[in-house]
Write a protein that holds these residues in place. Structure first.
Motif, PDB file in Angstrom:
ATOM      1  N   ALA A   1       0.971   7.769   2.175  1.00 46.13           N
ATOM      2  CA  ALA A   1       1.975   6.581   1.352  1.00 46.13           C
ATOM      3  C   ALA A   1       2.852   6.826   2.954  1.00 46.13           C
ATOM      4  O   ALA A   1       3.087   5.716   3.082  1.00 46.13           O
TER       5      ALA A   1
ATOM      6  N   ALA B   1      -5.623   1.660  -8.144  1.00 49.12           N
ATOM      7  CA  ALA B   1      -6.452   1.538  -6.856  1.00 49.12           C
ATOM      8  C   ALA B   1      -6.655  -0.016  -6.577  1.00 49.12           C
ATOM      9  O   ALA B   1      -6.540  -0.379  -6.073  1.00 49.12           O
TER      10      ALA B   1
ATOM     11  N   ALA C   1      -5.575  -3.928   0.681  1.00 45.54           N
ATOM     12  CA  ALA C   1      -5.985  -3.653   1.784  1.00 45.54           C
ATOM     13  C   ALA C   1      -7.460  -4.539   2.316  1.00 45.54           C
ATOM     14  O   ALA C   1      -7.086  -4.756   3.802  1.00 45.54           O
TER      15      ALA C   1
ATOM     16  N   GLN D   1       1.141  -1.494  -0.242  1.00 44.96           N
ATOM     17  CA  GLN D   1       0.073   0.095   0.070  1.00 44.96           C
ATOM     18  C   GLN D   1       1.113   1.678   0.359  1.00 44.96           C
ATOM     19  O   GLN D   1       0.449   2.127  -0.787  1.00 44.96           O
TER      20      GLN D   1
ATOM     21  N   SER E   1       2.009   1.862  -3.052  1.00 45.33           N
ATOM     22  CA  SER E   1       0.404   2.216  -4.672  1.00 45.33           C
ATOM     23  C   SER E   1       0.515   3.724  -4.078  1.00 45.33           C
ATOM     24  O   SER E   1      -0.185   3.818  -5.505  1.00 45.33           O
ATOM     25  N   MET E   2       0.726   3.886  -3.137  1.00 48.59           N
ATOM     26  CA  MET E   2      -0.403   5.006  -2.704  1.00 48.59           C
ATOM     27  C   MET E   2       1.055   6.050  -3.341  1.00 48.59           C
ATOM     28  O   MET E   2       0.628   7.214  -3.711  1.00 48.59           O
TER      29      MET E   2
ATOM     30  N   ASP F   1      -3.601  -1.649  -4.862  1.00 51.04           N
ATOM     31  CA  ASP F   1      -4.243  -0.997  -3.417  1.00 51.04           C
ATOM     32  C   ASP F   1      -5.398  -1.459  -2.914  1.00 51.04           C
ATOM     33  O   ASP F   1      -4.847  -2.091  -1.629  1.00 51.04           O
ATOM     34  N   GLN F   2      -6.058  -1.693  -3.283  1.00 50.86           N
ATOM     35  CA  GLN F   2      -7.459  -2.081  -2.444  1.00 50.86           C
ATOM     36  C   GLN F   2      -7.181  -4.266  -2.232  1.00 50.86           C
ATOM     37  O   GLN F   2      -7.875  -4.361  -1.318  1.00 50.86           O
TER      38      GLN F   2
END
Length: 416
Positions: A182, A114, A121, A94, A97-98, A117-118
Protein backbone atom coordinates in the motif's frame (compact mmCIF):
# COMPACT_ATOMS: atom_id res chain seq x y z
CA UNK A 1 34.19 -7.99 -10.02
CA UNK A 2 30.83 -9.45 -10.98
CA UNK A 3 29.05 -7.26 -8.43
CA UNK A 4 30.85 -4.20 -9.76
CA UNK A 5 29.92 -5.01 -13.33
CA UNK A 6 26.28 -5.54 -12.34
CA UNK A 7 26.17 -2.26 -10.40
CA UNK A 8 27.77 -0.43 -13.31
CA UNK A 9 25.32 -1.96 -15.78
CA UNK A 10 22.34 -0.98 -13.65
CA UNK A 11 23.70 2.52 -13.04
CA UNK A 12 24.11 3.09 -16.76
CA UNK A 13 20.47 2.19 -17.33
CA UNK A 14 19.05 5.11 -15.30
CA UNK A 15 17.17 7.53 -17.58
CA UNK A 16 18.80 10.40 -19.45
CA UNK A 17 16.22 13.05 -18.49
CA UNK A 18 14.52 13.99 -15.24
CA UNK A 19 11.08 12.69 -16.32
CA UNK A 20 12.67 9.36 -17.32
CA UNK A 21 14.41 9.05 -13.96
CA UNK A 22 11.18 9.90 -12.12
CA UNK A 23 9.15 7.32 -14.01
CA UNK A 24 11.84 4.66 -13.57
CA UNK A 25 11.96 5.37 -9.83
CA UNK A 26 8.16 5.22 -9.58
CA UNK A 27 8.06 1.93 -11.49
CA UNK A 28 10.77 0.45 -9.30
CA UNK A 29 9.03 1.43 -6.07
CA UNK A 30 5.70 0.11 -7.28
CA UNK A 31 7.17 -3.25 -8.36
CA UNK A 32 9.01 -3.72 -5.08
CA UNK A 33 5.62 -3.40 -3.41
CA UNK A 34 4.07 -5.85 -5.87
CA UNK A 35 6.82 -8.34 -5.09
CA UNK A 36 6.11 -8.00 -1.37
CA UNK A 37 2.38 -8.60 -1.83
CA UNK A 38 2.24 -11.25 -4.54
CA UNK A 39 4.38 -13.70 -2.61
CA UNK A 40 2.24 -13.43 0.52
CA UNK A 41 -1.34 -12.62 -0.47
CA UNK A 42 -2.71 -16.15 -0.90
CA UNK A 43 -1.09 -17.37 2.32
CA UNK A 44 -2.42 -14.40 4.28
CA UNK A 45 -6.03 -14.92 3.27
CA UNK A 46 -5.96 -18.68 3.74
CA UNK A 47 -3.70 -19.14 6.78
CA UNK A 48 -4.23 -15.90 8.72
CA UNK A 49 -7.75 -14.77 7.78
CA UNK A 50 -8.91 -18.38 7.50
CA UNK A 51 -10.80 -18.21 4.20
CA UNK A 52 -10.97 -21.47 2.17
CA UNK A 53 -8.64 -21.44 -0.82
CA UNK A 54 -11.57 -21.89 -3.20
CA UNK A 55 -13.20 -18.71 -1.85
CA UNK A 56 -9.97 -16.75 -2.20
CA UNK A 57 -9.59 -17.98 -5.77
CA UNK A 58 -13.20 -17.10 -6.59
CA UNK A 59 -12.89 -13.59 -5.14
CA UNK A 60 -9.72 -12.85 -7.09
CA UNK A 61 -11.21 -14.29 -10.29
CA UNK A 62 -14.34 -12.14 -10.00
CA UNK A 63 -12.22 -9.08 -9.30
CA UNK A 64 -9.95 -9.79 -12.24
CA UNK A 65 -12.79 -10.30 -14.71
CA UNK A 66 -14.57 -7.09 -13.66
CA UNK A 67 -11.28 -5.21 -13.69
CA UNK A 68 -10.64 -6.18 -17.30
CA UNK A 69 -13.51 -3.95 -18.37
CA UNK A 70 -11.86 -0.81 -16.98
CA UNK A 71 -8.80 -0.74 -19.23
CA UNK A 72 -10.36 0.80 -22.34
CA UNK A 73 -12.41 3.56 -20.64
CA UNK A 74 -9.48 4.24 -18.30
CA UNK A 75 -7.16 4.66 -21.25
CA UNK A 76 -9.63 6.97 -23.00
CA UNK A 77 -9.81 9.13 -19.88
CA UNK A 78 -6.01 9.27 -19.83
CA UNK A 79 -6.00 10.50 -23.44
CA UNK A 80 -8.57 13.20 -22.74
CA UNK A 81 -7.78 14.22 -19.14
CA UNK A 82 -4.06 13.56 -18.93
CA UNK A 83 -2.21 10.31 -18.28
CA UNK A 84 -0.45 11.61 -15.18
CA UNK A 85 -3.72 12.66 -13.56
CA UNK A 86 -5.51 9.35 -14.18
CA UNK A 87 -2.48 7.30 -13.17
CA UNK A 88 -2.05 9.24 -9.92
CA UNK A 89 -5.73 8.82 -9.03
CA UNK A 90 -5.57 5.10 -9.79
CA UNK A 91 -2.52 4.67 -7.57
CA UNK A 92 -4.25 6.54 -4.73
CA UNK A 93 -7.26 4.22 -4.99
CA UNK A 94 -4.97 1.18 -4.97
CA UNK A 95 -3.10 2.47 -1.91
CA UNK A 96 -6.38 2.76 0.01
CA UNK A 97 -7.82 -0.56 -1.20
CA UNK A 98 -4.57 -2.39 -0.45
CA UNK A 99 -4.45 -1.02 3.09
CA UNK A 100 -8.10 -2.01 3.55
CA UNK A 101 -7.22 -5.66 2.93
CA UNK A 102 -5.81 -5.96 6.45
CA UNK A 103 -9.38 -5.53 7.77
CA UNK A 104 -10.85 -8.29 5.59
CA UNK A 105 -12.61 -11.04 7.52
CA UNK A 106 -15.09 -12.40 4.96
CA UNK A 107 -15.29 -13.53 1.36
CA UNK A 108 -17.66 -10.68 0.45
CA UNK A 109 -15.30 -8.03 1.81
CA UNK A 110 -12.35 -9.55 -0.03
CA UNK A 111 -14.34 -9.63 -3.29
CA UNK A 112 -15.43 -5.99 -3.05
CA UNK A 113 -12.00 -4.61 -2.09
CA UNK A 114 -10.16 -6.74 -4.63
CA UNK A 115 -12.59 -5.62 -7.35
CA UNK A 116 -11.98 -1.95 -6.57
CA UNK A 117 -8.25 -2.63 -6.67
CA UNK A 118 -8.44 -4.40 -10.03
CA UNK A 119 -10.57 -1.68 -11.62
CA UNK A 120 -8.02 0.91 -10.54
CA UNK A 121 -5.16 -1.34 -11.71
CA UNK A 122 -6.65 -1.76 -15.18
CA UNK A 123 -7.42 1.94 -15.65
CA UNK A 124 -4.05 2.90 -14.22
CA UNK A 125 -2.24 0.40 -16.42
CA UNK A 126 -3.66 1.97 -19.57
CA UNK A 127 -2.77 5.45 -18.30
CA UNK A 128 0.70 4.20 -17.43
CA UNK A 129 1.23 3.06 -21.00
CA UNK A 130 0.23 6.48 -22.30
CA UNK A 131 2.56 8.14 -19.78
CA UNK A 132 5.47 5.92 -20.84
CA UNK A 133 4.86 6.93 -24.45
CA UNK A 134 5.05 10.65 -23.52
CA UNK A 135 8.15 10.35 -21.33
CA UNK A 136 10.03 8.12 -23.79
CA UNK A 137 11.10 11.07 -25.93
CA UNK A 138 13.32 10.57 -28.96
CA UNK A 139 14.56 7.10 -27.96
CA UNK A 140 11.37 5.37 -26.78
CA UNK A 141 12.70 1.85 -27.27
CA UNK A 142 15.75 2.53 -25.10
CA UNK A 143 13.64 4.09 -22.35
CA UNK A 144 11.11 1.26 -22.32
CA UNK A 145 13.89 -1.30 -22.13
CA UNK A 146 15.46 0.54 -19.20
CA UNK A 147 12.06 0.81 -17.54
CA UNK A 148 11.40 -2.92 -17.81
CA UNK A 149 14.87 -3.65 -16.43
CA UNK A 150 14.06 -1.81 -13.22
CA UNK A 151 10.59 -3.35 -13.12
CA UNK A 152 12.19 -6.81 -13.08
CA UNK A 153 14.73 -5.72 -10.48
CA UNK A 154 11.99 -4.31 -8.25
CA UNK A 155 9.98 -7.53 -8.36
CA UNK A 156 13.09 -9.53 -7.45
CA UNK A 157 13.90 -7.34 -4.45
CA UNK A 158 10.28 -7.34 -3.30
CA UNK A 159 10.09 -11.12 -3.54
CA UNK A 160 13.30 -11.48 -1.51
CA UNK A 161 11.85 -9.20 1.14
CA UNK A 162 8.64 -11.22 1.18
CA UNK A 163 10.63 -14.42 1.64
CA UNK A 164 12.32 -12.99 4.72
CA UNK A 165 8.99 -11.90 6.19
CA UNK A 166 7.31 -15.22 5.40
CA UNK A 167 10.03 -17.09 7.26
CA UNK A 168 8.75 -15.34 10.41
CA UNK A 169 5.22 -16.63 9.60
CA UNK A 170 3.23 -14.35 11.89
CA UNK A 171 0.17 -12.19 11.29
CA UNK A 172 2.29 -9.10 11.89
CA UNK A 173 4.73 -10.15 9.17
CA UNK A 174 1.95 -10.67 6.62
CA UNK A 175 0.29 -7.37 7.54
CA UNK A 176 3.64 -5.61 7.14
CA UNK A 177 3.94 -6.94 3.59
CA UNK A 178 0.44 -5.80 2.65
CA UNK A 179 0.91 -2.35 4.14
CA UNK A 180 4.32 -2.16 2.44
CA UNK A 181 2.58 -2.66 -0.90
CA UNK A 182 0.00 0.00 0.00
CA UNK A 183 2.83 2.39 0.85
CA UNK A 184 4.51 1.65 -2.49
CA UNK A 185 1.35 2.75 -4.34
CA UNK A 186 1.20 5.96 -2.33
CA UNK A 187 4.90 6.74 -2.86
CA UNK A 188 4.58 5.99 -6.57
CA UNK A 189 1.68 8.47 -6.80
CA UNK A 190 3.75 11.13 -5.04
CA UNK A 191 6.68 10.56 -7.39
CA UNK A 192 4.42 11.03 -10.43
CA UNK A 193 3.65 14.56 -9.20
CA UNK A 194 7.28 15.39 -10.05
CA UNK A 195 6.57 14.79 -13.73
CA UNK A 196 5.62 17.73 -15.95
CA UNK A 197 1.94 18.15 -16.75
CA UNK A 198 1.98 16.96 -20.35
CA UNK A 199 -0.64 18.70 -22.51
CA UNK A 200 -3.45 16.57 -23.90
CA UNK A 201 -2.96 15.86 -27.60
CA UNK A 202 -5.95 16.83 -29.70
CA UNK A 203 -7.61 14.13 -31.79
CA UNK A 204 -8.06 14.76 -35.53
CA UNK A 205 -11.46 16.26 -36.37
CA UNK A 206 -14.38 13.92 -37.08
CA UNK A 207 -12.50 10.90 -35.79
CA UNK A 208 -14.52 8.20 -34.06
CA UNK A 209 -14.27 8.09 -30.28
CA UNK A 210 -13.14 4.47 -29.92
CA UNK A 211 -10.59 4.49 -32.70
CA UNK A 212 -8.84 1.33 -31.52
CA UNK A 213 -11.96 -0.83 -31.98
CA UNK A 214 -11.82 -0.20 -35.74
CA UNK A 215 -8.07 -0.82 -36.01
CA UNK A 216 -7.96 -4.39 -37.29
CA UNK A 217 -4.16 -4.73 -37.44
CA UNK A 218 -3.85 -3.59 -33.84
CA UNK A 219 -6.65 -5.87 -32.67
CA UNK A 220 -4.92 -8.75 -34.44
CA UNK A 221 -1.69 -7.86 -32.68
CA UNK A 222 -3.55 -7.70 -29.35
CA UNK A 223 -4.77 -11.28 -29.87
CA UNK A 224 -1.26 -12.36 -30.84
CA UNK A 225 0.20 -10.61 -27.80
CA UNK A 226 -2.27 -12.29 -25.45
CA UNK A 227 -1.54 -15.71 -26.93
CA UNK A 228 2.25 -15.29 -26.82
CA UNK A 229 1.86 -14.20 -23.19
CA UNK A 230 1.46 -17.87 -22.30
CA UNK A 231 5.26 -17.95 -22.22
CA UNK A 232 5.29 -16.15 -18.85
CA UNK A 233 3.43 -18.81 -16.81
CA UNK A 234 5.57 -21.46 -18.52
CA UNK A 235 8.31 -20.33 -16.12
CA UNK A 236 6.16 -19.44 -13.12
CA UNK A 237 3.65 -22.33 -13.25
CA UNK A 238 4.25 -25.05 -15.82
CA UNK A 239 7.98 -25.69 -15.41
CA UNK A 240 7.93 -25.88 -11.57
CA UNK A 241 5.23 -28.56 -11.73
CA UNK A 242 7.11 -30.41 -14.47
CA UNK A 243 10.35 -30.33 -12.48
CA UNK A 244 8.74 -31.62 -9.30
CA UNK A 245 6.59 -34.33 -10.87
CA UNK A 246 8.43 -35.51 -13.98
CA UNK A 247 12.17 -34.93 -13.60
CA UNK A 248 15.02 -36.03 -11.35
CA UNK A 249 16.25 -32.44 -10.98
CA UNK A 250 16.66 -31.29 -7.35
CA UNK A 251 13.73 -29.28 -6.01
CA UNK A 252 15.91 -26.23 -5.36
CA UNK A 253 15.95 -25.83 -9.13
CA UNK A 254 12.46 -24.34 -8.87
CA UNK A 255 13.84 -21.39 -6.90
CA UNK A 256 16.98 -21.19 -9.02
CA UNK A 257 15.08 -20.88 -12.28
CA UNK A 258 13.22 -17.79 -11.03
CA UNK A 259 16.51 -16.18 -10.04
CA UNK A 260 18.16 -17.03 -13.38
CA UNK A 261 15.15 -15.80 -15.37
CA UNK A 262 14.92 -12.50 -13.50
CA UNK A 263 18.66 -11.80 -13.49
CA UNK A 264 19.00 -12.57 -17.18
CA UNK A 265 16.15 -10.22 -18.05
CA UNK A 266 17.65 -7.46 -15.90
CA UNK A 267 21.02 -7.77 -17.64
CA UNK A 268 19.83 -8.21 -21.23
CA UNK A 269 16.66 -6.11 -21.58
CA UNK A 270 18.40 -2.81 -22.32
CA UNK A 271 21.09 -4.35 -24.51
CA UNK A 272 18.52 -6.01 -26.79
CA UNK A 273 15.47 -3.81 -26.38
CA UNK A 274 17.22 -0.54 -27.19
CA UNK A 275 17.79 -1.76 -30.75
CA UNK A 276 14.13 -2.61 -31.42
CA UNK A 277 12.46 0.72 -32.15
CA UNK A 278 10.08 0.54 -35.14
CA UNK A 279 7.10 -1.75 -35.77
CA UNK A 280 9.22 -3.39 -38.49
CA UNK A 281 11.89 -4.16 -35.87
CA UNK A 282 9.16 -5.44 -33.58
CA UNK A 283 7.77 -7.85 -36.14
CA UNK A 284 11.17 -9.45 -36.70
CA UNK A 285 11.85 -9.56 -32.94
CA UNK A 286 8.50 -11.31 -32.42
CA UNK A 287 9.57 -13.98 -34.92
CA UNK A 288 12.91 -14.38 -33.16
CA UNK A 289 11.15 -14.88 -29.83
CA UNK A 290 8.95 -17.62 -31.29
CA UNK A 291 12.01 -19.45 -32.61
CA UNK A 292 13.73 -19.26 -29.21
CA UNK A 293 10.65 -20.71 -27.51
CA UNK A 294 10.65 -23.42 -30.18
CA UNK A 295 14.04 -24.46 -28.78
CA UNK A 296 13.45 -23.92 -25.06
CA UNK A 297 10.18 -25.84 -24.64
CA UNK A 298 11.47 -29.19 -26.01
CA UNK A 299 14.56 -28.82 -23.81
CA UNK A 300 12.31 -28.49 -20.76
CA UNK A 301 10.43 -31.60 -21.83
CA UNK A 302 13.64 -33.60 -22.39
CA UNK A 303 14.74 -32.96 -18.81
CA UNK A 304 12.30 -35.71 -17.80
CA UNK A 305 14.43 -38.30 -19.64
CA UNK A 306 17.86 -37.45 -18.24
CA UNK A 307 19.69 -38.30 -14.98
CA UNK A 308 19.49 -35.93 -12.04
CA UNK A 309 22.39 -33.54 -12.75
CA UNK A 310 21.91 -33.71 -16.49
CA UNK A 311 18.28 -32.76 -15.88
CA UNK A 312 19.38 -29.78 -13.79
CA UNK A 313 21.75 -28.64 -16.53
CA UNK A 314 19.09 -29.12 -19.19
CA UNK A 315 16.57 -27.02 -17.25
CA UNK A 316 19.08 -24.22 -16.65
CA UNK A 317 20.06 -24.15 -20.32
CA UNK A 318 16.38 -24.08 -21.29
CA UNK A 319 15.76 -21.18 -18.91
CA UNK A 320 18.61 -19.19 -20.45
CA UNK A 321 17.12 -19.65 -23.93
CA UNK A 322 13.56 -19.04 -22.74
CA UNK A 323 14.64 -15.86 -20.91
CA UNK A 324 16.32 -14.64 -24.08
CA UNK A 325 13.04 -15.27 -25.90
CA UNK A 326 11.20 -13.33 -23.20
CA UNK A 327 13.44 -10.30 -23.71
CA UNK A 328 12.93 -10.40 -27.50
CA UNK A 329 9.17 -10.87 -27.06
CA UNK A 330 8.75 -7.99 -24.61
CA UNK A 331 10.87 -5.72 -26.81
CA UNK A 332 8.78 -6.66 -29.83
CA UNK A 333 5.58 -5.87 -27.98
CA UNK A 334 6.92 -2.48 -26.91
CA UNK A 335 7.79 -1.60 -30.52
CA UNK A 336 4.48 -2.82 -31.96
CA UNK A 337 2.17 -1.85 -29.09
CA UNK A 338 3.40 1.72 -28.88
CA UNK A 339 4.50 2.13 -32.50
CA UNK A 340 1.15 1.25 -34.05
CA UNK A 341 -0.83 3.50 -31.70
CA UNK A 342 -1.57 7.13 -32.65
CA UNK A 343 0.06 9.58 -30.25
CA UNK A 344 -3.27 11.15 -29.23
CA UNK A 345 -4.87 7.76 -28.43
CA UNK A 346 -2.09 5.89 -26.63
CA UNK A 347 -4.26 5.42 -23.55
CA UNK A 348 -7.13 3.59 -25.22
CA UNK A 349 -4.72 1.53 -27.32
CA UNK A 350 -2.74 0.47 -24.24
CA UNK A 351 -6.03 -0.31 -22.51
CA UNK A 352 -7.02 -2.74 -25.25
CA UNK A 353 -3.54 -4.24 -25.30
CA UNK A 354 -3.69 -4.77 -21.55
CA UNK A 355 -7.10 -6.39 -21.92
CA UNK A 356 -5.72 -8.87 -24.44
CA UNK A 357 -2.73 -9.72 -22.27
CA UNK A 358 -4.83 -10.13 -19.12
CA UNK A 359 -7.30 -12.39 -20.93
CA UNK A 360 -4.42 -14.58 -22.07
CA UNK A 361 -3.01 -14.75 -18.56
CA UNK A 362 -6.42 -15.70 -17.18
CA UNK A 363 -6.72 -18.61 -19.62
CA UNK A 364 -3.09 -19.71 -19.33
CA UNK A 365 -3.28 -21.81 -16.13
CA UNK A 366 -6.13 -23.93 -17.47
CA UNK A 367 -4.44 -24.42 -20.86
CA UNK A 368 -1.00 -25.22 -19.48
CA UNK A 369 -2.07 -27.53 -16.67
CA UNK A 370 -4.67 -29.48 -18.65
CA UNK A 371 -3.48 -29.57 -22.26
CA UNK A 372 0.31 -29.38 -21.91
CA UNK A 373 0.72 -31.34 -18.68
CA UNK A 374 -2.03 -33.74 -19.73
CA UNK A 375 -0.21 -34.61 -22.95
CA UNK A 376 3.24 -34.65 -21.35
CA UNK A 377 6.12 -34.42 -23.80
CA UNK A 378 3.72 -34.13 -26.72
CA UNK A 379 2.12 -31.16 -25.01
CA UNK A 380 5.48 -29.42 -24.67
CA UNK A 381 6.21 -29.98 -28.36
CA UNK A 382 2.80 -28.63 -29.36
CA UNK A 383 3.40 -25.59 -27.16
CA UNK A 384 6.76 -24.99 -28.86
CA UNK A 385 5.19 -25.15 -32.32
CA UNK A 386 2.38 -22.86 -31.13
CA UNK A 387 4.88 -20.19 -30.03
CA UNK A 388 6.87 -20.49 -33.26
CA UNK A 389 3.71 -20.17 -35.37
CA UNK A 390 2.67 -17.03 -33.47
CA UNK A 391 6.13 -15.55 -33.93
CA UNK A 392 6.12 -16.28 -37.65
CA UNK A 393 3.12 -13.96 -38.06
CA UNK A 394 5.04 -11.01 -36.57
CA UNK A 395 6.74 -9.59 -39.70
CA UNK A 396 3.63 -9.72 -41.89
CA UNK A 397 1.48 -8.20 -39.14
CA UNK A 398 4.02 -5.38 -38.74
CA UNK A 399 3.88 -4.68 -42.49
CA UNK A 400 0.07 -4.71 -42.45
CA UNK A 401 -0.07 -2.40 -39.44
CA UNK A 402 2.48 0.06 -40.81
CA UNK A 403 0.80 0.15 -44.22
CA UNK A 404 -2.56 1.11 -42.71
CA UNK A 405 -1.32 3.82 -40.32
CA UNK A 406 -2.95 7.16 -41.16
CA UNK A 407 -0.44 9.20 -39.19
CA UNK A 408 3.21 9.85 -39.97
CA UNK A 409 4.37 9.43 -36.37
CA UNK A 410 4.03 5.68 -36.65
CA UNK A 411 5.33 5.26 -40.16
CA UNK A 412 8.24 2.87 -40.40
CA UNK A 413 10.33 1.07 -42.93
CA UNK A 414 8.53 -2.01 -44.26
CA UNK A 415 11.01 -3.41 -46.73
CA UNK A 416 12.92 -6.65 -46.09
Amino acid sequence: MIKGDLAGRIGSMVGDSRPERVLIAASFVNRVGNGLFNAASALYFTLVVGLPAVQVGAALTIAGVIGLCAGLPGGHLADRRGARTIMTLALAVQAVSMAALVFVESWAALTVIATVDQIAAAAGGAAWGALVARVGGERPALFRARLRTFVNLGVVLGTVGAGLALSVDTRGAYVTLILGNAASFALCAVLLLLLPRYPVLAAPPQQRRWLVLADRPFLAFTALYGAMGLQYPVVSLLLPIWISEHTEAPRWMVAALFAVNSLFCVLMQTRIGSRIETPHDGGRAFRTAGLLFLVSCPMMALAAYTPVWAAAGMVLAAIFIHSLGEVWESSACFALGFGLAPAHAQGQYQGVLGLGFSAGQALAPAILTTVVLGLGTTGWLLLAVFFAALGAVGPSLARWGTRTRPLPDVAAEVSG
